[in-house]
Design an enzyme around this catalytic site. Structure first.
Site, short mmCIF file in Angstrom:
data_model
loop_
_atom_site.label_atom_id
_atom_site.label_comp_id
_atom_site.label_asym_id
_atom_site.label_seq_id
_atom_site.Cartn_x
_atom_site.Cartn_y
_atom_site.Cartn_z
N GLY A 109 -47.68 23.05 -7.46
CA GLY A 109 -48.37 22.81 -6.19
C GLY A 109 -47.77 23.61 -5.04
N GLY A 127 -49.82 33.80 -4.78
CA GLY A 127 -49.30 34.07 -6.13
C GLY A 127 -50.02 33.19 -7.15
N HIS A 128 -50.13 31.89 -6.83
CA HIS A 128 -50.86 30.97 -7.72
C HIS A 128 -52.33 31.39 -7.83
CE1 HIS A 128 -47.61 28.20 -6.05
NE2 HIS A 128 -47.40 28.12 -7.35
N GLN A 152 -36.97 19.50 -14.83
CA GLN A 152 -36.49 20.88 -14.66
C GLN A 152 -35.60 21.04 -13.43
OE1 GLN A 152 -40.64 22.36 -14.48
NE2 GLN A 152 -39.90 23.78 -12.94
N GLY A 193 -46.65 33.66 -13.96
CA GLY A 193 -46.35 34.77 -13.06
C GLY A 193 -45.09 35.51 -13.48
N MET A 201 -43.76 35.95 -2.88
CA MET A 201 -44.26 34.63 -2.45
C MET A 201 -43.65 33.54 -3.30
SD MET A 201 -48.20 35.05 -1.44
CE MET A 201 -48.67 36.22 -0.16
N SER A 202 -43.29 32.44 -2.67
CA SER A 202 -42.69 31.30 -3.36
C SER A 202 -42.91 30.06 -2.51
CB SER A 202 -41.18 31.53 -3.54
OG SER A 202 -40.54 30.32 -3.85
N SER A 203 -43.16 28.94 -3.17
CA SER A 203 -43.30 27.69 -2.41
C SER A 203 -42.02 27.40 -1.63
CB SER A 203 -43.57 26.52 -3.37
OG SER A 203 -44.66 26.83 -4.21
N ARG A 204 -40.89 27.85 -2.16
CA ARG A 204 -39.60 27.57 -1.52
C ARG A 204 -39.36 28.40 -0.26
NH1 ARG A 204 -37.66 26.53 -7.14
NH2 ARG A 204 -36.92 24.38 -7.16
P1 AMP Z 1 -44.59 27.21 -9.46
O1 AMP Z 1 -45.63 26.39 -8.76
O2 AMP Z 1 -43.58 27.82 -8.53
O3 AMP Z 1 -43.97 26.49 -10.64
O4 AMP Z 1 -45.35 28.46 -10.08
C1 AMP Z 1 -46.46 28.30 -10.93
C2 AMP Z 1 -46.80 29.63 -11.53
O5 AMP Z 1 -47.10 30.57 -10.49
C3 AMP Z 1 -45.65 30.23 -12.34
O6 AMP Z 1 -46.16 30.83 -13.51
C4 AMP Z 1 -45.08 31.26 -11.41
O7 AMP Z 1 -44.43 32.34 -12.07
C5 AMP Z 1 -46.33 31.73 -10.68
N1 AMP Z 1 -45.95 32.34 -9.40
C6 AMP Z 1 -45.15 31.81 -8.44
N2 AMP Z 1 -44.98 32.68 -7.43
C7 AMP Z 1 -45.67 33.80 -7.77
C8 AMP Z 1 -45.88 35.07 -7.13
N3 AMP Z 1 -45.34 35.36 -5.95
N4 AMP Z 1 -46.65 35.98 -7.77
C9 AMP Z 1 -47.21 35.69 -8.98
N5 AMP Z 1 -47.06 34.51 -9.62
C10 AMP Z 1 -46.30 33.59 -9.02
#
Ligand code: AMP
Length: 287
Positions: free
Chosen positions: A35, A40-41, A65, A151, A188-191
């Site tokens: 979420g 990216g998502h 995790q 990703g 990009m990152s949620s963090r």
């Molecule tokens: P997360 O919600 O952070 O667990 O990410 C869910 C999926 O989105 C994972 O497969 C991540 O590798 C992918 N993801 C997260 N950030 C990116 C990004 N900047 N570009 C592409 N995929 C991403």
């Protein structure tokens, strides 16, 4: 355009839904997430929509995790905004399981990939991948997709999942999409939401250190120690940084190497804290 998003939390319901979809002969594309969605998502969702009849996205902040000292409680969440992004992206179903259903009190089965889970991320987060593979196995069993989308941002995670799928004989194709970046290069990152203004600027050192390494490799440097030293120098020049690791692995086997060879592909990887926020990034190079 979809006006609504069907959200399913019950495990029985997701099983009957996905059984029904498959009986109708339709393919399922699945995008697992935690979420707080960003572009990216969305890029993974677009791939899923392009190549499958039905797209299912899951949102689950998976407790197993996170280690006890990590950010499970403070992990960013905004379900309403996520739902509107999913409606915009014309996603068919959101699977939003309850923690108590996924991990009831008597839960006792884990999935663990041995070798590639132990290096790099696994060294700094020793229980992380065991949690990831366990939850992804559960999600795969709930959804039984034809295609699952991950990703490259989490390149080691994708390698670990690929190994699990191969070892456990899942009939699921794993698709890995490129990293989506902000205009200035930050992955990009949620963090990223944790970063203050100064740290947000400092965080550019991750992608910049990867560009330095990429440039060196393209200019013929073969010795990874030299390459990694240049990355370290760059990262350590930023006061708020606290480097976890820089490394170069062979792309297919995800094994750490010390000499670059022509005709092969690699991931250059970095994990680094900026202030209190732990960030990861990587670059794929083929020479
Ligand atoms: P997360 O919600 O952070 O667990 O990410 C869910 C999926 O989105 C994972 O497969 C991540 O590798 C992918 N993801 C997260 N950030 C990116 C990004 N900047 N570009 C592409 N995929 C991403």
């Amino acid at each position: 355009m979809h006006q609504e998003l069907i959200t399913i939390s019950s495990i029985d319901e997701i099983h009957s839904l996905t059984n029904k979809i498959r009986k109708e002969g339709k393919s399922i594309g699945f995008v697992p997430t935690m979420g707080f969605l960003h572009d990216g998502h969305i890029s993974l969702i677009k791939e899923a929509k392009k190549n499958n009849d039905v797209t299912i996205v899951s949102i689950f902040v998976n407790p197993t995790q996170f280690s006890p000292t990590e950010d499970l409680a403070s992990y960013p969440r905004d379900l309403e905004k996520d739902k509107s992004l999913l409606i915009n992206a014309e996603v068919d179903y959101l699977f939003f399981p309850n923690t108590e259903d996924f991990y009831p009190n008597d839960f006792q089965t884990f999935v663990e990939v041995n070798k590639i889970s132990k290096i790099l991320e696994g060294e700094f987060r020793p229980t992380h991948f065991k949690g990831v593979t366990t939850v992804v196995a559960m999600l795969f069993n709930c959804i039984n997709p034809d295609n699952a989308y991950f990703g490259q941002k989490d390149a080691q995670q994708a390698a670990v999942i690929n190994q699990m799928v191969k070892d456990l004989k899942y009939d699921i194709k794993i698709n890995v999409s490129p990293i989506v970046r902000e205009n200035d290069g930050l992955a990009m990152s949620s963090r990223n939401v944790y970063l203050n203004e100064k740290e947000r600027k400092d965080a550019l050192v991750l992608s910049r250190s990867l560009s330095i390494a990429d440039e060196l490799i393209k200019n013929g440097e073969k010795n990874t120690t030299n390459i990694l030293n240049e990355m370290k120098k760059k990262i350590n020049s930023v006061e708020s940084s606290d480097l976890n690791y820089v490394s170069i692995v062979e792309a297919d086997s995800f094994t750490i190497i010390d000499t670059i060879e022509k005709g092969r592909s690699y991931y250059i990887l970095v994990a680094c804290k900026i202030g209190k926020t732990r960030l990861i990034d990587n670059k794929f190079v083929s020479i």
